[in-house]
Design a protein around this motif. Structure first.
Motif, short mmCIF file in Angstrom:
data_model
loop_
_atom_site.label_atom_id
_atom_site.label_comp_id
_atom_site.label_asym_id
_atom_site.label_seq_id
_atom_site.Cartn_x
_atom_site.Cartn_y
_atom_site.Cartn_z
N SER B 292 -13.75 67.88 3.74
CA SER B 292 -13.83 67.06 4.95
C SER B 292 -14.86 65.94 4.78
CB SER B 292 -14.12 67.90 6.21
OG SER B 292 -14.72 69.09 5.88
N ILE B 293 -15.96 66.23 4.05
CA ILE B 293 -16.92 65.15 3.78
C ILE B 293 -16.23 64.03 3.01
CG2 ILE B 293 -19.00 64.52 2.48
CD1 ILE B 293 -20.15 67.22 3.14
N ALA B 295 -13.06 63.32 2.96
CA ALA B 295 -12.11 62.62 3.82
C ALA B 295 -12.82 61.61 4.71
CB ALA B 295 -11.36 63.65 4.67
N VAL B 296 -13.95 62.06 5.32
CA VAL B 296 -14.70 61.14 6.18
C VAL B 296 -15.18 59.95 5.37
CG1 VAL B 296 -16.84 60.89 7.49
CG2 VAL B 296 -15.42 62.92 7.80
N ALA B 297 -15.68 60.22 4.15
CA ALA B 297 -16.19 59.15 3.31
C ALA B 297 -15.09 58.16 2.97
CB ALA B 297 -16.80 59.73 2.03
N LEU B 299 -12.32 57.54 4.66
CA LEU B 299 -11.92 56.78 5.85
C LEU B 299 -12.96 55.72 6.21
CD1 LEU B 299 -10.36 59.53 8.12
CD2 LEU B 299 -9.21 57.69 6.87
N SER B 300 -14.24 56.17 6.32
CA SER B 300 -15.25 55.20 6.76
C SER B 300 -15.49 54.15 5.67
CB SER B 300 -16.57 55.91 7.13
OG SER B 300 -17.02 56.64 6.02
N TRP B 303 -12.65 51.64 5.77
CA TRP B 303 -12.83 50.74 6.92
C TRP B 303 -13.88 49.68 6.60
CZ3 TRP B 303 -16.95 50.24 10.57
CH2 TRP B 303 -16.60 49.49 11.70
N CYS B 322 -18.64 61.19 -3.15
CA CYS B 322 -18.17 62.25 -2.25
C CYS B 322 -16.88 62.87 -2.80
CB CYS B 322 -17.94 61.69 -0.85
SG CYS B 322 -19.46 61.30 -0.01
#
Lengths: 290, 653
Positions: B292-293, B295-297, B299-300, B303, B322
């Protein structure tokens, strides 16, 4: 008397190892005013890599390979741990980052080579030589001369070669050196390489006499720091003398008091020197500018 | 808002043992609270004074072993252990801080590491006291068996013991938060931050760097010792390897990761550090978190790459890291072996990408959505600007008398046998070309340099060789040529550091919030606001000093120096970098200061400023006094003209 002479002889060998690691601290401190808190781990890695290589090549061919490994390892530490912090002028940043790298190296070493102490094959006969009743291992003699030779080589390189002069210039004034066209960040990386190289060298020197293993670095790195402080972070003579003082007090404490306490006098000495003469016994005090 | 959150946290803490009956989670929360006490205490040293301590595990161990030894050797219990452990830890903290007299930064970090190692060796070796490597077992106290009195409490004896202990730890935690909040909001907290931002200016404001650094270490050690006792009784078994270097790293990681200079940050960090090994014990869970880390990395990071194309490369690195971490987690079979590697990577990540920590990051993020509560307006008035202190010198005697001062740096005599006499109530100009020794003179007068020879008498007392903070206390204040403000403190707080001398209450007053402490704080606030008003910066009272434009920084320095209630004020190039209207304002301010009976020494390159303001002017050149007298006389002096415009003394003569 016999015992005392014997203890001093062993102390000298240990002390020279401390001296050569402390010399590594001086190299990076001169160029960048930073230190590798994982210096002990650089030594440990050098020694363990040496252990792996030595079974294929023998001791003497292993040496240049380990030295090359040390150069690379130092550059990695500088790139990952120090460069960013120098740029942002964050002192806590590089302290934390080099500590972090140190524990990562140690942990990786534990997983690769295991947690136990390992025997390092000695390239020289392990029967002691006897000088006037004092027993000295041939390897201890190699330690003393090897350590001195390494320090001399680096010094000669710094004084004679044009690259070495870039190192000295950066050490004297980083901004001015940069304005003169010296790539100071490369010089700093290089000083970290040299520093880790001397540590790796110390690692393969000391390993045949002691043992090697993932846990060997921490105490050595800390005591070498004590030596660098006692001698002064700017004095080459200081680290040799500081190393000898520490090495000898340590073997004496180990014999006359208890081996459990043998690390204590060096650290107490470190605390005392920092409390009373922080520039070291051989260093000169700097004047703060307002 | 803040109050609501606090109340909710208290309610949750009180209800927790009844909502979650698993002893495992109860214990986990207890350990987190105990670690939080250490990390909040460590934050005093690490976050506020900016020193890295690698010895906090040892201080924690000292506390735990005090409890252990008292129980094991003397059969003394919990309530006796707490005060004893705190006192012992305080003493060790003082010992640890002793070298701080001379060193900071990496040196001090190594000192703390050496200290930690020594303590670990002692605990291990002093078997007669500590039972050595075998460790000490203790048993958790049952404070009161209330099952009879409270029949609705249906629980077993061991569970009651756990629940009671949970409440004791939680109460301790709350108490520590309260005390630390008070301390850090007081003059002590301001002093800690001041000495980090500018040690020299702190000393010159009468805030002894050494004393406050020791205080920070000692306080921090006290909290660590207290936590140590709680830990010993919570675990019921302690051994030397509980308190290794690795634990110190975990404490530091917790503070860095959670976020420095807050209470929430260290608690958050402690929770992560305590919970992490549990997470690492389960490889499936660990992979899920790493995934999940990543995935967040992604995505952000993606962006950010679209928003800021020019920073694409810089953004790519952490994203790749990550992802690499996720791959690493998939490759590993037994993650527990790599616990320290994970810690190390987390520290590196924090140092690189989140230097303010999670809470710092969240706080700046929140600031965009929730407007920060406006700080209590500080209103000053004209009545509280001055606090009259007439110089204690007889009529016609000098306030400051410098006799044959020589200051030598190696072969260079920066000051060569200088005499200087400053009469009370005057403005004394000190001029000379660059490198003539003016600033060296300032540094000698304020105790930053000890002169090689000669004497400085202030109000008839010799002051050479005294510490800067003692000289500041005697009534000499200064400003700096290179502005030395406390950058991360607000304007108001900067001045309040200067008012440090005015407080009488000690640490205990602050911790207990006695009426005296409150009264003094309010009075200091009023005085500081009045001084800000005097220099015309009242509107910016709550701005951080580092955000001020240069000219205003100089005015703030003057206000801060006035807070010392000086009899003599040294201004080192106050007009440098000021615009013409600012200079006019400065001249008016200096006149007002003099009119209130404060003597001034003025170093300045703006000749019009010096000549209009000064009663007497002294001219230095190459460390020697070449002229002295009324402004007009000095201006006509041939030697002075030669020094400024060139030419030999022979020509001049």
């Amino acid at each position: 008397m016999q015992i005392l002479a014997q203890l001093i002889a062993s102390g000298i060998a240990v002390g020279m190892i401390y001296g050569v690691i402390a010399f590594g601290y001086q190299l990076t401190f001169a160029t960048s005013k930073t230190l590798n808190f994982g210096q002990g781990e650089a030594l440990m890695l050098g020694s363990l890599v040496g252990l792996t290589v030595v079974s294929f090549t023998g001791y003497w061919i292993m040496l240049p390979i380990v030295l090359a490994f040390g150069l690379v390892q130092g550059a990695v530490v500088e790139r990952l741990g120090v460069r960013q912090a120098i740029r942002t002028k964050s002192e806590a940043g590089w302290i934390m980052a080099t500590i972090a790298l140190g524990i990562i190296f140690k942990n990786l070493a534990e997983n690769i080579w295991g947690r136990d102490a390992l025997k390092f094959p000695s390239p020289l006969p392990e029967a002691p030589l006897s000088f006037m009743g004092v027993n000295v291992l041939p390897m201890e003699v190699v330690i003393v001369f090897g350590a001195l030779a390494m320090m001399l080589l680096v010094e000669v390189f710094n004084r004679r070669s044009i690259y070495g002069k870039a190192v000295v210039a950066t050490a004297n004034d980083r901004d001015a050196a940069g304005l003169m066209g010296i790539n100071t960040s490369l010089v700093i990386t290089f000083s970290y390489s040299l520093s880790s190289m001397t540590a790796a060298f110390a690692g393969v020197l000391v390993a045949p006499v002691t043992l090697t293993g993932a846990a060997m670095g921490g105490a050595l790195g800390l005591k070498a720091f004590a030596v660098a402080i006692i001698g002064g972070l700017s004095s080459g003579m200081g680290v040799v003398v500081g190393g000898l003082i520490l090495g000898i007090t340590e073997t004496l404490t180990g014999y006359y008091i208890s081996t459990g306490y043998k690390d204590v006098p060096g650290l107490v000495l470190l605390l005392l020197v920092l409390s009373f003469k922080p520039s070291g016994l051989f260093g000169s005090a700097t004047i703060k500018k307002v | 808002m803040k109050r609501l959150a606090t109340l909710a946290a208290i309610a949750a803490a009180v209800l927790f043992p009844f909502l979650v009956t698993s002893p495992y989670y109860l214990h986990l929360v207890v350990v987190i609270a105990i670690f939080s006490i250490v990390t909040m205490g460590l934050d005093i040293v690490f976050g506020y004074t900016g020193e890295v301590s690698l010895g906090h595990a040892a201080l924690f161990g000292v506390g735990a072993y005090t409890a252990g030894v008292l129980a094991f050797q003397f059969g003394l219990g919990f309530w006796i252990a707490i005060p004893c452990a705190i006192v012992v830890a305080l003493a060790f903290g003082a010992l640890l801080a002793l070298p701080a007299l001379r060193v900071t930064g990496p040196y001090l970090a190594m000192v703390t590491l050496a200290f930690g190692t020594i303590v670990a060796i002692l605990i291990n070796e002093m078997t007669f006291l500590t039972n050595g490597p075998l460790g000490i077992s203790l048993s958790k106290p049952l404070f009161a068996d209330v099952r009879e009195q409270l029949p609705f409490l249906e629980m077993s004896r061991p569970r009651l013991r756990d629940v009671e202990y949970y409440y004791v730890v939680m109460a301790s935690f709350a108490l520590v938060v309260l005390v630390i909040n008070r301390l850090l909001a007081s003059r002590f907290g301001r002093a800690f931050e001041a000495l980090r931002d500018s040690p020299i200016a702190s000393d010159c404001m009468g805030v002894s760097v050494y004393r406050h650094k020791v205080l920070a270490f000692v306080l921090s050690a006290g909290f660590a010792g207290f936590a140590g006792v709680l830990f010993a009784y919570s675990e019921q078994y302690i051994a030397p390897n509980n308190f290794s270097f690795e634990l110190s790293i975990q404490f530091l990681l917790a503070v860095t990761m959670g976020g420095r200079k807050s209470r929430v940050g260290p608690v958050l960090g402690a929770a992560i550090v305590v919970y992490l090994p549990n997470l690492l014990a389960d490889i499936g869970q660990f992979r899920a978190v790493a995934g999940s880390i990543a995935a967040v990395a992604v995505l952000s990071g993606g962006w950010r790459m679209i928003k800021l194309p020019e920073e694409r490369l810089r953004t790519l690195v952490p994203v790749l890291l990550c992802l690499g971490f996720f791959v690493f987690s998939l490759l590993l079979e037994k993650i527990t072996d790599y616990k320290l590697t994970v810690f190390g990577l987390m520290i590196l990540f924090m140092v690189y990408y989140l230097p303010e920590g999670i809470w710092g990051f969240v706080r700046t993020g929140l600031a965009g959505f929730v407007s920060a509560p406006a700080p209590i307006a500080a209103r000053g008035d004209d009545a509280n600007v001055w606090s009259a202190t007439a110089p204690r010198v007889a009529e016609g005697r000098a306030l400051l008398e410098v006799k044959h001062i020589t200051m030598q740096f190696g072969g260079l005599k920066a000051l060569d046998n200088i005499d200087l006499t400053v009469m009370p109530g005057t403005i004394h100009g000190l001029i000379g070309p660059n490198g003539s020794g003016k600033s060296t003179m300032m540094n000698v007068l304020t105790g930053i340099y000890t002169p090689t020879a000669g004497a400085v008498a202030f109000e008839g007392q010799d002051i050479q060789g005294q510490t800067p903070s003692a000289i500041a206390g005697a009534g000499i204040a200064r400003t700096f040529q290179n502005v030395q403000l406390f950058g991360e403190l607000s304007l108001l707080q900067n001045i309040m550091v200067g008012l440090n001398h005015f407080y009488r209450g000690g640490v205990a007053d602050v911790a207990l919030a006695t009426p005296r402490a409150r009264r003094e704080e309010a009075a200091a606030r009023l005085r500081a606001a009045s001084l800000l008003r005097f220099v015309g910066l009242e509107a910016l009272a709550h701005e951080e000093a580092r955000n001020l434009p240069y000219g205003k920084q100089r005015l703030l320095e003057i206000a801060r120096a006035l807070a010392l209630d000086p009899k003599l004020l040294l201004l080192d190039e106050p007009a440098a970098g000021l615009t013409a209207p600012d200079i006019k304002e400065l001249i008016a301010i200096i006149h007002k200061i003099r009119d209130h009976g404060i003597t001034l020494i003025l170093i300045e390159h703006h000749m019009d400023v010096v000549m209009t303001l000064s009663d007497t002017v002294t001219v230095l050149d190459f460390g020697q006094k070449i002229a002295e007298g009324k402004p007009a006389e000095v201006q006509a002096d041939a030697k002075v003209i030669a020094a400024y415009l060139g030419g030999s003394h022979a020509e001049a003569a």
